[in-house]
Write a protein that holds these residues in place. Structure first.
Motif, short mmCIF file in Angstrom:
data_model
loop_
_atom_site.label_atom_id
_atom_site.label_comp_id
_atom_site.label_asym_id
_atom_site.label_seq_id
_atom_site.Cartn_x
_atom_site.Cartn_y
_atom_site.Cartn_z
N SER A 135 0.84 -1.12 -0.05
CA SER A 135 0.10 -0.05 0.14
C SER A 135 0.83 1.22 -0.04
O SER A 135 1.99 1.29 0.34
CB SER A 135 -0.81 -0.03 1.28
N ILE A 136 0.28 2.55 -0.23
CA ILE A 136 0.63 3.63 -0.37
C ILE A 136 0.63 4.56 0.84
O ILE A 136 -0.68 4.58 1.17
CB ILE A 136 0.67 4.41 -1.49
N PRO A 137 1.32 5.08 1.62
CA PRO A 137 0.87 5.89 2.86
C PRO A 137 0.04 7.12 2.41
O PRO A 137 0.38 7.62 1.14
CB PRO A 137 2.39 6.33 3.47
N ASP A 138 -0.61 7.53 3.16
CA ASP A 138 -1.66 8.66 2.96
C ASP A 138 -0.83 10.06 2.39
O ASP A 138 -1.47 10.71 1.59
CB ASP A 138 -2.76 9.10 3.91
N VAL A 139 0.57 10.04 2.87
CA VAL A 139 0.91 11.31 2.54
C VAL A 139 1.81 11.36 1.18
O VAL A 139 2.37 12.44 0.68
CB VAL A 139 2.06 11.52 3.80
#
Length: 305
Positions: A135-139
């Motif tokens: 997954s990709i961090p929200d930032v």
């Protein structure tokens, strides 16, 4: 060289708590700490199978320092980017009457940190393998997988993507060498429920029509399917064994496939290696080792067709 990218790695703190009770003091009977994150899992299994590789990603704080130490301890080249704010997340996995997880957030990755990642990716050469997983961090920009593949489009790389939903669909136009959804994730993309291998084949071919090369689909206890870029199709039942820990099994399948392909150039051999590597991890407390994988390959020749 093989490179893996993990955008939000972790320390996985695995605790066993007999009969956990909310609102009470609970004591552990067993504790373990492992490096975590899908790309890092791929790196560790590749190393176990004899392939040198470099792990790329971001780390921060004292937890990041420990993550890097553990990675290097396992003999993997760690080329992480230090992030100033926050800390590498700790994911707590509690084993009790019911299993529970608490996942941390991760550090505050800046535009400058992302620029540094691109500078490291500039070092990749024709013939290299790049694995992007998780997954990709929200930032971070949610288009980062696609952005990286577009950035590297002029290089002759074999790029592997293990992600879900739009993260996966958006990269297909850049022709990844391998994608590895499970049957539920594949069905989610097309808005259908997939339980049969024939349906897996149908929708895997649709992913190829969108640009994917090889489509490797895991089906947990129902086995796996590979629709290869040369048109061949391979199927397998699940190897027999007791599932001890399913965390990292899919990442192990990716590592096994890459290892099998790089060593033999055969999609058939790569598929068999991938299936048995994923199962070897599922049947073990830790990630698959080469002796465990070879033992499963020897015992399970009849499951493949």
């Amino acid at each position: 060289m093989i490179y893996t990218v993990t955008f939000n790695p972790s320390l996985d703190y695995i605790v066993t708590v007999p009969h956990f009770t909310c609102g009470m003091v609970n004591r552990t009977s067993e504790e373990k700490i492992f490096p975590g994150g899908k790309g890092i899992n791929v790196s560790m299994v590749l190393k176990n199978l004899g392939l040198e590789n470099t792990a790329l990603g971001f780390y921060a704080g004292f937890t990041g320092n420990e993550l890097e130490r553990l990675i290097r301890e396992k003999g993997i080249r760690a080329d992480f980017i230090p992030v100033k704010e926050g800390m590498t997340r700790i994911n707590v996995k509690m084993r009790s009457d019911e299993e529970s997880e608490i996942n941390g957030q991760g550090p505050a990755i800046s535009e400058a940190d992302i620029k540094t990642l691109y500078e490291k990716l500039d070092r990749l050469s024709d013939g290299d393998v790049l694995v992007m997983a998780g997954s990709i961090p929200d930032v971070m920009p949610q288009t980062i997988y696609m952005d990286i593949m577009k950035y590297l489009a002029d290089k002759d790389l074999k790029i592997v993507v293990d992600a879900t939903k739009d993260l996966l669909v958006n990269v297909l136009q850049y022709h990844p060498f391998l994608i590895k959804p499970n049957n539920h994730e594949l069905g989610e993309i097309f808005g259908v429920k997939i339980t049969e291998k024939e349906d897996v084949i149908t929708y895997a071919k649709k992913m190829q029509e969108k640009g994917a090369g090889n489509v490797l689909v895991s089906m947990a206890g129902d086995g796996a399917v590979l629709v290869a870029e040369d048109g061949s199709i391979f199927q397998a039942e699940a190897p027999k064994g007791k599932v001890v820990n399913s965390v990292g099994a899919g990442d192990s399948m990716v590592a096994g496939f890459v290892t099998g392909y790089l060593k033999t150039g055969s999609y058939k051999e790569a598929f068999q290696m991938g299936v048995c590597t994923g199962s070897a991890s599922a049947f073990s407390e830790e990630l698959a080792t080469e002796p465990e994988v070879l033992a499963l390959l020897d015992k399970n020749k009849g499951i493949f067709k």
